[in-house]
Design a protein around this motif. Structure first.
Motif, short mmCIF file in Angstrom:
data_model
loop_
_atom_site.label_atom_id
_atom_site.label_comp_id
_atom_site.label_asym_id
_atom_site.label_seq_id
_atom_site.Cartn_x
_atom_site.Cartn_y
_atom_site.Cartn_z
N ARG A 87 0.84 -1.20 0.00
CA ARG A 87 0.00 0.00 0.00
C ARG A 87 0.87 1.25 0.00
NH1 ARG A 87 -4.18 2.05 4.51
NH2 ARG A 87 -5.19 3.60 3.20
N LEU A 88 1.97 1.21 0.72
CA LEU A 88 2.89 2.35 0.78
C LEU A 88 3.46 2.65 -0.61
CD1 LEU A 88 4.41 4.43 2.44
CD2 LEU A 88 6.13 2.67 2.93
N GLU A 89 3.86 1.64 -1.35
CA GLU A 89 4.40 1.83 -2.70
C GLU A 89 3.34 2.42 -3.64
OE1 GLU A 89 7.53 1.52 -3.88
OE2 GLU A 89 8.04 1.24 -1.78
N ARG A 90 2.11 1.93 -3.53
CA ARG A 90 1.04 2.47 -4.37
C ARG A 90 0.79 3.94 -4.06
NH1 ARG A 90 -3.73 -1.27 -3.37
NH2 ARG A 90 -2.43 -2.02 -1.69
N LEU A 91 0.80 4.31 -2.79
CA LEU A 91 0.59 5.70 -2.41
C LEU A 91 1.74 6.59 -2.88
CD1 LEU A 91 -0.97 5.34 1.16
CD2 LEU A 91 -2.09 6.14 -0.93
N ARG A 92 2.96 6.08 -2.84
CA ARG A 92 4.09 6.85 -3.35
C ARG A 92 3.96 7.07 -4.87
NH1 ARG A 92 8.68 3.97 0.26
NH2 ARG A 92 8.48 5.35 2.06
N SER A 93 3.50 6.08 -5.59
CA SER A 93 3.28 6.22 -7.04
C SER A 93 2.20 7.27 -7.32
CB SER A 93 2.86 4.89 -7.65
OG SER A 93 3.91 3.96 -7.56
N VAL A 94 1.13 7.20 -6.57
CA VAL A 94 0.05 8.18 -6.74
C VAL A 94 0.56 9.58 -6.43
CG1 VAL A 94 -2.17 8.95 -5.81
CG2 VAL A 94 -1.81 6.54 -6.33
N ARG A 95 1.38 9.71 -5.38
CA ARG A 95 1.94 11.01 -5.00
C ARG A 95 2.83 11.55 -6.12
NH1 ARG A 95 6.02 13.78 -2.87
NH2 ARG A 95 5.60 15.28 -1.23
N GLU A 96 3.65 10.72 -6.73
CA GLU A 96 4.50 11.15 -7.85
C GLU A 96 3.65 11.63 -9.02
OE1 GLU A 96 7.72 8.75 -9.36
OE2 GLU A 96 8.01 7.89 -7.35
N LEU B 62 0.51 18.48 -10.90
CA LEU B 62 0.58 19.82 -10.33
C LEU B 62 1.59 20.69 -11.08
CD1 LEU B 62 -0.37 21.80 -8.18
CD2 LEU B 62 1.37 20.87 -6.65
N ARG B 63 2.75 20.12 -11.44
CA ARG B 63 3.75 20.87 -12.21
C ARG B 63 3.19 21.27 -13.58
NH1 ARG B 63 7.16 16.95 -10.07
NH2 ARG B 63 7.11 15.76 -12.01
N ARG B 64 2.51 20.35 -14.24
CA ARG B 64 1.91 20.66 -15.54
C ARG B 64 0.84 21.74 -15.41
NH1 ARG B 64 0.25 16.30 -19.66
NH2 ARG B 64 -0.42 18.28 -20.49
N THR B 65 0.03 21.68 -14.37
CA THR B 65 -1.00 22.68 -14.14
C THR B 65 -0.36 24.04 -13.88
OG1 THR B 65 -2.49 21.01 -13.27
CG2 THR B 65 -3.00 23.29 -12.73
N ASP B 66 0.69 24.08 -13.07
CA ASP B 66 1.39 25.34 -12.80
C ASP B 66 1.99 25.93 -14.07
OD1 ASP B 66 0.75 25.24 -10.12
OD2 ASP B 66 2.69 24.41 -9.49
#
Length: 113
Positions: A7-16, A22-26
């Motif tokens: 679950r931790l790895e999946r959440l890190r992938s989602v965070r990336e 967010l960078r593209r939106t900015d």
């Protein structure tokens, strides 16, 4: 041979992925703001185009005589017209007694009443 992803790895992938979004939106926001600034600057620096006038000519007996003064966008002038500057249009209306067009009223724009 499928490995179970924690679950931790999946959440890190989602965070990336969210950070990338967010960078593209900015970047998109920055580009749109830059375009707005440029459009506002162009609107401030470019003067509105000066109004133009034209002289409708009447052909009689092979000779063309001035008939009426029109605003440049007036479609009532007919085919035979001559472009006029502001001073020429004023002179035609005031000194040469050429009639103004009753539809586009160039005399109002020129301040001749």
């Amino acid at each position: 041979m499928s490995e179970k992803v924690s679950r931790l790895e999946r959440l890190r992938s989602v965070r990336e992925w969210l950070a990338w979004q967010l960078r593209r939106t900015d970047q998109t926001i920055a580009e749109l703001e830059r375009q707005e600034v440029m459009a506002a600057r162009a609107a401030r620096t470019l003067p509105p185009p000066p109004p133009g006038w034209k002289l409708a000519m009447q052909r009689a007996g092979g000779k063309a005589t001035p008939d009426s003064v029109h605003a440049s966008e007036c479609s009532m002038a007919g085919k035979h017209t001559k472009p006029l500057t502001r001073d020429q249009a004023l002179r035609a209306l005031t000194e040469d007694d050429v009639a103004p067009c009753p539809y586009c009223r160039p005399d109002t724009d020129l301040g001749v009443l």
